[in-house]
Design an enzyme around this catalytic site. Structure first.
Site, PDB file in Angstrom:
ATOM      1  N   ALA A  12      11.653  -7.467  55.297  1.00 19.60           N
ATOM      2  CA  ALA A  12      10.292  -7.010  55.644  1.00 19.60           C
ATOM      3  C   ALA A  12       9.313  -7.354  54.513  1.00 19.60           C
ATOM      4  CB  ALA A  12      10.291  -5.511  55.919  1.00 19.60           C
ATOM      5  N   LYS A  32      13.379  -2.738  43.002  1.00 18.44           N
ATOM      6  CA  LYS A  32      14.197  -2.082  41.970  1.00 18.44           C
ATOM      7  C   LYS A  32      15.473  -2.866  41.675  1.00 18.44           C
ATOM      8  CE  LYS A  32      16.120   1.141  45.356  1.00 18.44           C
ATOM      9  NZ  LYS A  32      16.272   2.523  45.751  1.00 18.44           N
ATOM     10  N   VAL A  41      20.520  -8.421  52.804  1.00 17.19           N
ATOM     11  CA  VAL A  41      21.486  -9.493  52.551  1.00 17.19           C
ATOM     12  C   VAL A  41      22.833  -9.190  53.202  1.00 17.19           C
ATOM     13  CG1 VAL A  41      22.647  -8.770  50.385  1.00 17.19           C
ATOM     14  CG2 VAL A  41      22.010 -11.163  50.724  1.00 17.19           C
ATOM     15  N   ALA A  43      23.267  -7.859  56.202  1.00 15.26           N
ATOM     16  CA  ALA A  43      23.261  -7.885  57.668  1.00 15.26           C
ATOM     17  C   ALA A  43      24.215  -8.961  58.161  1.00 15.26           C
ATOM     18  CB  ALA A  43      21.851  -8.117  58.193  1.00 15.26           C
ATOM     19  N   PHE A 116      25.292  -8.883  72.352  1.00 20.61           N
ATOM     20  CA  PHE A 116      25.303  -7.649  71.564  1.00 20.61           C
ATOM     21  C   PHE A 116      25.160  -6.484  72.531  1.00 20.61           C
ATOM     22  CE2 PHE A 116      24.102  -7.550  66.795  1.00 20.61           C
ATOM     23  CZ  PHE A 116      25.200  -8.331  66.485  1.00 20.61           C
ATOM     24  N   GLN A 233      21.169   6.379  63.295  1.00 15.35           N
ATOM     25  CA  GLN A 233      22.187   5.644  64.038  1.00 15.35           C
ATOM     26  C   GLN A 233      23.538   5.660  63.336  1.00 15.35           C
ATOM     27  OE1 GLN A 233      22.201   1.091  64.758  1.00 15.35           O
ATOM     28  NE2 GLN A 233      21.891   2.055  66.729  1.00 15.35           N
ATOM     29  N   HIS A 235      27.041   3.727  63.438  1.00  9.22           N
ATOM     30  CA  HIS A 235      27.665   2.512  63.968  1.00  9.22           C
ATOM     31  C   HIS A 235      29.095   2.845  64.375  1.00  9.22           C
ATOM     32  CE1 HIS A 235      29.059  -1.595  64.330  1.00  9.22           C
ATOM     33  NE2 HIS A 235      27.812  -2.020  64.175  1.00  9.22           N
ATOM     34  N   LEU A 245      30.823  -1.936  56.974  1.00 11.04           N
ATOM     35  CA  LEU A 245      30.537  -2.285  58.365  1.00 11.04           C
ATOM     36  C   LEU A 245      31.472  -3.363  58.911  1.00 11.04           C
ATOM     37  CD1 LEU A 245      28.473  -1.938  60.725  1.00 11.04           C
ATOM     38  CD2 LEU A 245      27.433  -4.034  59.890  1.00 11.04           C
ATOM     39  N   GLU A 248      29.044  -5.527  64.959  1.00  8.58           N
ATOM     40  CA  GLU A 248      29.107  -5.522  66.413  1.00  8.58           C
ATOM     41  C   GLU A 248      29.441  -6.915  66.947  1.00  8.58           C
ATOM     42  OE1 GLU A 248      26.089  -3.150  68.085  1.00  8.58           O
ATOM     43  OE2 GLU A 248      25.937  -4.352  69.894  1.00  8.58           O
ATOM     44  N   ARG A 281      25.320   1.257  70.881  1.00  7.28           N
ATOM     45  CA  ARG A 281      26.037   1.906  69.781  1.00  7.28           C
ATOM     46  C   ARG A 281      26.168   3.413  69.910  1.00  7.28           C
ATOM     47  NH1 ARG A 281      23.513  -1.632  64.837  1.00  7.28           N
ATOM     48  NH2 ARG A 281      24.625  -3.488  65.488  1.00  7.28           N
ATOM     49  N   HIS A 346      24.507   4.339  59.839  1.00  4.46           N
ATOM     50  CA  HIS A 346      24.216   2.909  59.735  1.00  4.46           C
ATOM     51  C   HIS A 346      22.735   2.588  59.629  1.00  4.46           C
ATOM     52  CE1 HIS A 346      24.782  -1.351  60.129  1.00  4.46           C
ATOM     53  NE2 HIS A 346      24.179  -1.419  61.289  1.00  4.46           N
ATOM     54  N   ARG A 381      18.648   2.224  68.068  1.00  2.91           N
ATOM     55  CA  ARG A 381      18.340   0.805  67.897  1.00  2.91           C
ATOM     56  C   ARG A 381      19.436  -0.072  68.499  1.00  2.91           C
ATOM     57  NH1 ARG A 381      20.002  -3.188  64.054  1.00  2.91           N
ATOM     58  NH2 ARG A 381      21.291  -1.738  62.911  1.00  2.91           N
TER      59      ARG A 381
HETATM   60  C1  LIG Z   1      25.908  -3.589  56.590  1.00  2.87           C
HETATM   61  C2  LIG Z   1      24.694  -3.779  57.454  1.00  2.87           C
HETATM   62  C3  LIG Z   1      24.676  -4.772  58.437  1.00  2.87           C
HETATM   63  C4  LIG Z   1      23.554  -4.960  59.236  1.00  2.87           C
HETATM   64  N1  LIG Z   1      23.585  -5.933  60.191  1.00  2.87           N
HETATM   65  C5  LIG Z   1      22.482  -6.128  60.968  1.00  2.87           C
HETATM   66  C6  LIG Z   1      22.467  -7.166  61.953  1.00  2.87           C
HETATM   67  O1  LIG Z   1      23.411  -7.918  62.109  1.00  2.87           O
HETATM   68  N2  LIG Z   1      21.351  -7.306  62.695  1.00  2.87           N
HETATM   69  C7  LIG Z   1      20.254  -6.513  62.548  1.00  2.87           C
HETATM   70  O2  LIG Z   1      19.262  -6.686  63.243  1.00  2.87           O
HETATM   71  N3  LIG Z   1      20.248  -5.538  61.599  1.00  2.87           N
HETATM   72  C8  LIG Z   1      21.332  -5.333  60.808  1.00  2.87           C
HETATM   73  N4  LIG Z   1      21.311  -4.342  59.856  1.00  2.87           N
HETATM   74  C9  LIG Z   1      20.058  -3.626  59.589  1.00  2.87           C
HETATM   75  C10 LIG Z   1      19.102  -4.518  58.820  1.00  2.87           C
HETATM   76  O3  LIG Z   1      19.828  -5.297  57.914  1.00  2.87           O
HETATM   77  C11 LIG Z   1      18.068  -3.700  58.032  1.00  2.87           C
HETATM   78  O4  LIG Z   1      17.456  -2.757  58.850  1.00  2.87           O
HETATM   79  C12 LIG Z   1      16.976  -4.606  57.467  1.00  2.87           C
HETATM   80  O5  LIG Z   1      17.544  -5.709  56.789  1.00  2.87           O
HETATM   81  C13 LIG Z   1      16.070  -3.815  56.530  1.00  2.87           C
HETATM   82  O6  LIG Z   1      15.196  -4.685  55.875  1.00  2.87           O
HETATM   83  P1  LIG Z   1      14.042  -4.088  54.955  1.00  2.87           P
HETATM   84  O7  LIG Z   1      13.322  -5.257  54.411  1.00  2.87           O
HETATM   85  O8  LIG Z   1      13.283  -3.078  55.728  1.00  2.87           O
HETATM   86  O9  LIG Z   1      14.781  -3.284  53.798  1.00  2.87           O
HETATM   87  P2  LIG Z   1      15.880  -3.706  52.691  1.00  2.87           P
HETATM   88  O10 LIG Z   1      16.491  -5.007  52.951  1.00  2.87           O
HETATM   89  O11 LIG Z   1      16.782  -2.529  52.598  1.00  2.87           O
HETATM   90  O12 LIG Z   1      15.027  -3.845  51.368  1.00  2.87           O
HETATM   91  C14 LIG Z   1      14.483  -2.745  50.688  1.00  2.87           C
HETATM   92  C15 LIG Z   1      13.833  -3.211  49.412  1.00  2.87           C
HETATM   93  O13 LIG Z   1      13.097  -2.144  48.837  1.00  2.87           O
HETATM   94  C16 LIG Z   1      13.307  -2.112  47.443  1.00  2.87           C
HETATM   95  N5  LIG Z   1      13.027  -0.736  47.002  1.00  2.87           N
HETATM   96  C17 LIG Z   1      13.375   0.427  47.594  1.00  2.87           C
HETATM   97  N6  LIG Z   1      12.869   1.473  46.921  1.00  2.87           N
HETATM   98  C18 LIG Z   1      12.175   0.977  45.875  1.00  2.87           C
HETATM   99  C19 LIG Z   1      11.424   1.564  44.812  1.00  2.87           C
HETATM  100  N7  LIG Z   1      11.242   2.874  44.709  1.00  2.87           N
HETATM  101  N8  LIG Z   1      10.884   0.734  43.894  1.00  2.87           N
HETATM  102  C20 LIG Z   1      11.035  -0.616  43.983  1.00  2.87           C
HETATM  103  N9  LIG Z   1      11.720  -1.210  44.983  1.00  2.87           N
HETATM  104  C21 LIG Z   1      12.274  -0.423  45.916  1.00  2.87           C
HETATM  105  C22 LIG Z   1      14.736  -2.578  47.272  1.00  2.87           C
HETATM  106  O14 LIG Z   1      14.943  -3.071  45.971  1.00  2.87           O
HETATM  107  C23 LIG Z   1      14.797  -3.678  48.332  1.00  2.87           C
HETATM  108  O15 LIG Z   1      14.295  -4.878  47.797  1.00  2.87           O
HETATM  109  C24 LIG Z   1      22.431  -4.138  59.056  1.00  2.87           C
HETATM  110  C25 LIG Z   1      22.428  -3.155  58.082  1.00  2.87           C
HETATM  111  C26 LIG Z   1      23.564  -2.951  57.320  1.00  2.87           C
HETATM  112  C27 LIG Z   1      23.549  -1.819  56.320  1.00  2.87           C
END
Ligand SMILES: Cc1cc2nc3c(=O)[nH]c(=O)nc-3n(C[C@H](O)[C@H](O)[C@H](O)COP(=O)(O)OP(=O)(O)OC[C@H]3O[C@@H](n4cnc5c(N)ncnc54)[C@H](O)[C@@H]3O)c2cc1C
Length: 559
Positions: A12, A32, A41, A43, A116, A233, A235, A245, A248, A281, A346, A381
């Protein structure tokens, strides 16, 4: 040049940064951990989009994707937001492909798509079972190029401690450089929270240790509301013992769930009888727990995932990561043996309340990705939809924030100085010697309490008990002391600061869940609502908000 601060270097955050950089505004990314260590990373299984590349997916469309998503979320999604995500999906995935994302391929060379749960067509595009890794690295490469051109800056290993606001305006952030503990305020035209989920408020979670929910609390403490926090959620298939994990994708490729007698027990439960392992799920996870309670579990703790019939070659080609994880962490080779699995926390469906432009209630503060709740997932989700959400709404937040930042006034420096002083005080508070509980005991009790009282099955007595415990822990937090008083990479201090947010997020989950106590039957009159919680100086206040049902009317879900 106007500047936007992004808190978070996951999918995001990086998607937002690229959009901002493209609009001529500068993006400052605070993370952080190194951005490539973000939970994105990890996923595995895939990202949904109606690309229509699979032979069975020829009739797929963004509308079909939208309907699946709404049904999957039990009609508690905001439908306009779902429509936007599904409409944009194919375009964004193709954009990633053009950036060089190494998706797995069909024999004709198109992006491959696997089925899925909850999807009527195979629409999860994937890069083996390392989709997040491929996506995050691709976006990061593009961000590095923009950095070379002076359009993006990275603040790696900076821990953001607060969002600074005055009246109805967000003015910037305060962050600590984890390498030397220096705290600095950073003014900005706009701020985006993209800090990911809160899985680690539970003891059994697939989430990275960094997913504490503190980022969600950053917005909450600054005065914006949280939405639908009770929707957590679980899983169905996490590795028994470690809760790592098992994607799926394993069921998407044809894996079966078996009880202790070797039976595909999902056929015994009406809501999964026809879709079996491909039901969504929430339904599969609930039916696994029901089966274990009925006596069908192994050691009363887990069931089996059977991939053996897929054959070693297919497992190695499509699910190499799953095979490696099973061998390394459970000593089991899925090509020859059954994988012991149980449901685990999850994904955080709730989060910072944002509208379809990713705007929060505070001018200049935006949120996207798992930390936010734009309400595309409703109560559940679908797998493959959160990578898409992070990609699509990351870009939406980037666009909204850069437009806002371009018109934003100059920052009142005096106010920023004041908050710097306030933050130093906060640190000395933590560094002062106290005699209270160790933070580790509080972490453990919080996680155990959440698992026991706010898990898959919930009831009023359990939730009330959970809330009482969390309230006590919030009180005890004020007395915690630190044994490490050093300034360099002080992880004890880091965890203590995270705990403050985690406790409040846990509290919000319980408050939301109590407002929506489990009822086996449907009651749209009372429950077709969003729960909204405001921090209110530490006395959380709950209200309800209507759900947008502009496209489809609610109906009972069966698969
Ligand atoms: C094991 C696993 C497998 C998954 N597989 C899938 C899949 O196959 N398909 C799918 O659609 N979804 C999947 N998901 C869900 C999906 O990966 C996540 O919902 C999505 O990647 C979240 O992205 P994000 O950018 O919102 O947050 P994140 O990738 O969690 O990034 C959060 C960022 O915020 C930073 N941060 C947080 N707090 C602070 C702070 N106070 N100060 C500074 N930095 C901070 C962290 O350093 C990090 O860089 C999976 C999740 C998991 C756990």
């Amino acid at each position: 040049m106007a500047e936007v601060i992004i808190i978070g270097g996951g999918i995001a955050g990086l998607s937002a940064a690229l959009e901002i950089a493209a609009s001529g505004v500068k993006a400052l990314i605070f993370s952080k951990v190194h951005p490539l260590r973000s939970h994105s990373v990890a996923a595995q299984g895939g990202i949904n989009a109606a690309l229509r590349n699979h032979p069975d997916g020829k009739n797929d469309s963004w509308e079909a994707h939208m309907i699946d998503t709404i049904k999957g979320g039990d009609f508690l999604n905001d439908q306009e937001a779902v429509a936007l995500m599904c409409r944009e999906g194919a375009k964004r995935v193709m954009e990633l492909e053009k950036m060089g994302c190494p998706f797995s391929r069909t024999p004709e060379g198109r992006i491959a798509q696997r089925p899925f749960g909850g999807g009527v067509f195979p629409r999860a595009a994937y890069a083996a079972d390392r989709t997040g890794h491929a996506m995050l690295n691709t976006l990061y490469e593009q961000c590095m190029r923009a950095r070379e051109e002076g359009r993006i800056d990275f603040y790696d290993e900076w821990h953001v401690l607060s969002v600074i606001a005055s009246g109805s305006k967000c003015l910037g952030i305060a962050a600590r450089n984890m390498r030397d503990s220096e705290i600095k305020p950073f003014p900005a035209g706009a701020v985006i929270i993209a800090t990911g989920g809160a899985g680690r408020i539970y003891s059994h979670s697939t989430n990275a240790l960094i997913n504490t929910g503190m980022g969600i609390a950053l917005g909450y403490f600054a005065g914006v509301s949280l939405k639908d926090m009770e929707f957590v959620q679980f899983h169905p298939t996490t590795l028994y013992g470690t809760n790592i994990l098992i994607s799926e994708g394993a069921r998407g490729e044809g894996g079966w769930l078996l009880n202790k007698d070797g039976k595909r027990f999902l056929s015994d439960y009406p809501d999964s009888a026809s879709s079996m392992e491909m039901a969504p799920r929430d339904i599969v996870a609930r039916n696994i727990i029901k089966e274990i309670r009925r006596g069908g579990g192994v050691e009363d703790e887990y069931v089996y995932l059977d991939l053996r019939h897929l054959g070693e070659e297919k497992i190695q080609e499509r699910l190499p990561g799953i095979r490696e994880l099973s061998i390394k962490f459970a000593g089991i080779d899925p090509a020859k043996e059954l994988i012991p699995v149980q449901p685990g926390q999850h994904y955080t469906m709730g989060g910072i309340d944002v509208n379809i432009k990713c705007e929060t209630g505070l001018n200049g503060l935006f949120a996207a990705g798992e930390a936010s709740c734009v309400s595309v997932h409703g109560a559940n989700r679908l797998g493959g939809n959160s990578l898409l959400e992070a990609l699509v709404f990351g870009a939406v937040a980037g666009k909204s924030a850069s437009e806002y930042a371009e018109g934003a006034e100059k920052y009142p420096e005096a106010f920023l100085k004041e908050s710097e002083a306030g933050l130093k005080e906060k640190t000395s508070f933590l560094m002062n010697s106290r005699t209270g509980k160790s933070q580790w005991d509080i972490w453990e009790e919080m996680r155990k309490t959440m698992m026991e009282t706010a898990g898959i099955f919930r009831n009023r007595d359990g939730l009330t008990k959970g809330l009482n415990i969390i309230s006590r822990l919030i009180g005890e937090y004020d007395g915690i002391s630190l044994s490490d008083r050093g300034g360099v990479m002080n992880m004890e201090l880091y965890w203590a600061e995270e705990l403050r947010g985690s406790l409040r997020v846990a509290e919000a989950v319980l408050i939301g869940a109590l407002a929506r106590e489990d009822f086996p039957g449907r009651d749209d009159e009372r429950f077709l609502k969003h729960s909204v919680i405001e921090y209110n100086s530490g006395s959380p206040e709950l209200s309800l908000k209507d759900v947008d049902v502009s496209y489809c009317s609610p109906a009972e879900r069966r698969y």
